[in-house]
Write a protein that holds these residues in place. Structure first.
Motif, short mmCIF file in Angstrom:
data_model
loop_
_atom_site.label_atom_id
_atom_site.label_comp_id
_atom_site.label_asym_id
_atom_site.label_seq_id
_atom_site.Cartn_x
_atom_site.Cartn_y
_atom_site.Cartn_z
N ILE A 212 31.15 51.66 36.98
CA ILE A 212 32.21 50.08 35.23
C ILE A 212 31.73 50.22 34.19
O ILE A 212 30.63 49.09 35.01
N LEU A 213 31.70 49.79 33.45
CA LEU A 213 31.23 49.70 32.42
C LEU A 213 31.47 48.13 31.83
O LEU A 213 32.85 48.34 31.84
N ARG A 214 30.74 46.89 31.38
CA ARG A 214 31.02 45.99 30.75
C ARG A 214 30.48 45.43 29.66
O ARG A 214 29.11 45.87 29.28
N ASP A 215 31.02 44.36 29.49
CA ASP A 215 30.53 44.05 27.61
C ASP A 215 30.09 42.54 27.95
O ASP A 215 30.49 41.90 28.98
N ASP A 216 29.86 42.20 27.64
CA ASP A 216 28.83 40.78 27.26
C ASP A 216 30.18 39.99 27.72
O ASP A 216 29.32 38.80 28.42
N ALA A 217 31.25 39.73 27.97
CA ALA A 217 32.36 38.76 28.09
C ALA A 217 32.71 39.44 29.34
O ALA A 217 33.63 39.16 30.10
N LYS B 173 24.59 45.93 36.78
CA LYS B 173 23.15 45.32 35.66
C LYS B 173 23.42 46.08 34.74
O LYS B 173 23.76 46.87 33.91
N PRO B 174 22.24 45.73 33.62
CA PRO B 174 21.81 46.14 32.42
C PRO B 174 21.67 47.17 32.69
O PRO B 174 21.42 48.39 33.30
N THR C 191 26.99 46.73 30.81
CA THR C 191 26.29 46.43 32.01
C THR C 191 26.70 47.52 32.88
O THR C 191 27.69 47.78 32.46
N LEU C 192 26.22 47.70 34.35
CA LEU C 192 27.25 49.23 34.92
C LEU C 192 27.09 48.63 36.71
O LEU C 192 26.15 47.58 36.89
N ALA D 110 24.54 54.69 29.61
CA ALA D 110 26.48 53.62 29.02
C ALA D 110 26.90 55.23 28.61
O ALA D 110 28.33 55.50 28.75
N LEU D 111 27.04 55.34 26.73
CA LEU D 111 27.86 56.60 26.12
C LEU D 111 27.51 57.96 27.51
O LEU D 111 29.18 58.14 27.55
N ARG D 112 27.32 57.82 28.03
CA ARG D 112 26.78 60.20 28.70
C ARG D 112 28.02 59.30 29.94
O ARG D 112 28.49 60.36 29.97
N LEU D 113 28.11 58.21 30.50
CA LEU D 113 28.98 57.78 31.40
C LEU D 113 30.48 57.94 30.78
O LEU D 113 31.55 58.47 31.78
N ALA D 114 30.92 56.77 29.69
CA ALA D 114 31.97 56.73 29.22
C ALA D 114 32.51 58.76 29.09
O ALA D 114 34.19 58.20 29.66
#
Length: 207
Positions: A10-15, A37-38, A4-5, A44-48
Motif C-alpha cells: 500500500i502506497l501512501r502520501d504525506d497525508a 516505511k519510506p 511510504t509503503l 513506488a512507481l514500479r509497484l504502482a
C-alpha cells in the motif's frame, strides 16, 4: 512528497492517503492503518505500475544536430525512462530523438514518435508508435501536452520552444547539463537524479 509503503504493498502520501492504481487517484486515509516505511519514488512507481497504474508518457527533447555528449545523454534518458516502466514520447526523427528512442527501445520500452510530416515511415527505426501529425513544428505542442514530464537535452530554438510549452502547461521540465537554462526548469546533472524526479512527479499527477 514523501511516499511510504505498508503491507500489503500500500502506497501512501504525506497525508496518509492511499494511492489507487486503478483510478490514478489518492484515496482518503483509513483510521488505524499503519503509516509504513519510506520508499524511493522510483520503486513506488514500479509497484504502482505492477498494480495496473497508467503508464503516462515522458518526453525527451533535443536538437537534431546534436553533439556526441548530447546524443549519449539522450540515449541514457530514453533508457532510464524505459527502466522506470514508462513510455517515451519524442519527435520521432534523428539526433537526440533517435538516440533517446534507441535507449528506450533497447531497454524494452515503448517509443511514441510525433512526426512533423504525414509520412509515418519517416520515423527513426526505434519508434514503436509513429504518429504522423502533418502539422510541422507545431507538433512540439502535442509532445509537451501529451507527457507529464519532459527531459531537455541540448539547446536550439525547437528545444527551447518545447521547454517553454512544457512550463506553460505546468509539466515537470528537467534541464540536463547541455540544455537551455530557463526559469522554472529543474536542473539535473545526472540521469539518475532526473529519473527519481520524474517518478516523484508521477504521483503528483494524481489528485
Amino acid at each position: 512528497m514523501t511516499l511510504t509503503l505498508s503491507a500489503p504493498d500500500i502506497l501512501r502520501d504525506d497525508a496518509g492517503r492511499r494511492f489507487d492504481a486503478a483510478t490514478h487517484r489518492w484515496q482518503p486515509a483509513r483510521a488505524g492503518e499503519a503509516a509504513g516505511k519510506p520508499i524511493a519514488a522510483s520503486e513506488a512507481l514500479r509497484l504502482a505500475l505492477k498494480a495496473g497504474a497508467r503508464r503516462l508518457p515522458v518526453g525527451v527533447i533535443g536538437p537534431n544536430d546534436a553533439s556526441p555528449s548530447e546524443l549519449a545523454m539522450a540515449e541514457a534518458a530514453g533508457r532510464g525512462i524505459a527502466l522506470l516502466g514508462l513510455p517515451l514520447i519524442c519527435g520521432g526523427r534523428g539526433g537526440c530523438m533517435q538516440a533517446a528512442s534507441r535507449g528506450a527501445a533497447e531497454a524494452g520500452g515503448l517509443v511514441i514518435g510525433v512526426l512533423p510530416s504525414t509520412d509515418p515511415l519517416s520515423a527513426n527505426p526505434f519508434v514503436s508508435v509513429p504518429i504522423a501529425s502533418g502539422i510541422g513544428e507545431a507538433r512540439n505542442a502535442i509532445i509537451a501536452s501529451a507527457c507529464f514530464a519532459l527531459v531537455a537535452v541540448g539547446g536550439g530554438h525547437g528545444t527551447l520552444s518545447e521547454i517553454a510549452l512544457g512550463l506553460k502547461m505546468e509539466r515537470l521540465v528537467i534541464a540536463m547539463p547541455d540544455a537551455n537554462r530557463v526559469d522554472g526548469a529543474l536542473e539535473c546533472a545526472e540521469i539518475e537524479t532526473a529519473m527519481e524526479a520524474i517518478a516523484g512527479r508521477y504521483f503528483r499527477v494524481a489528485s
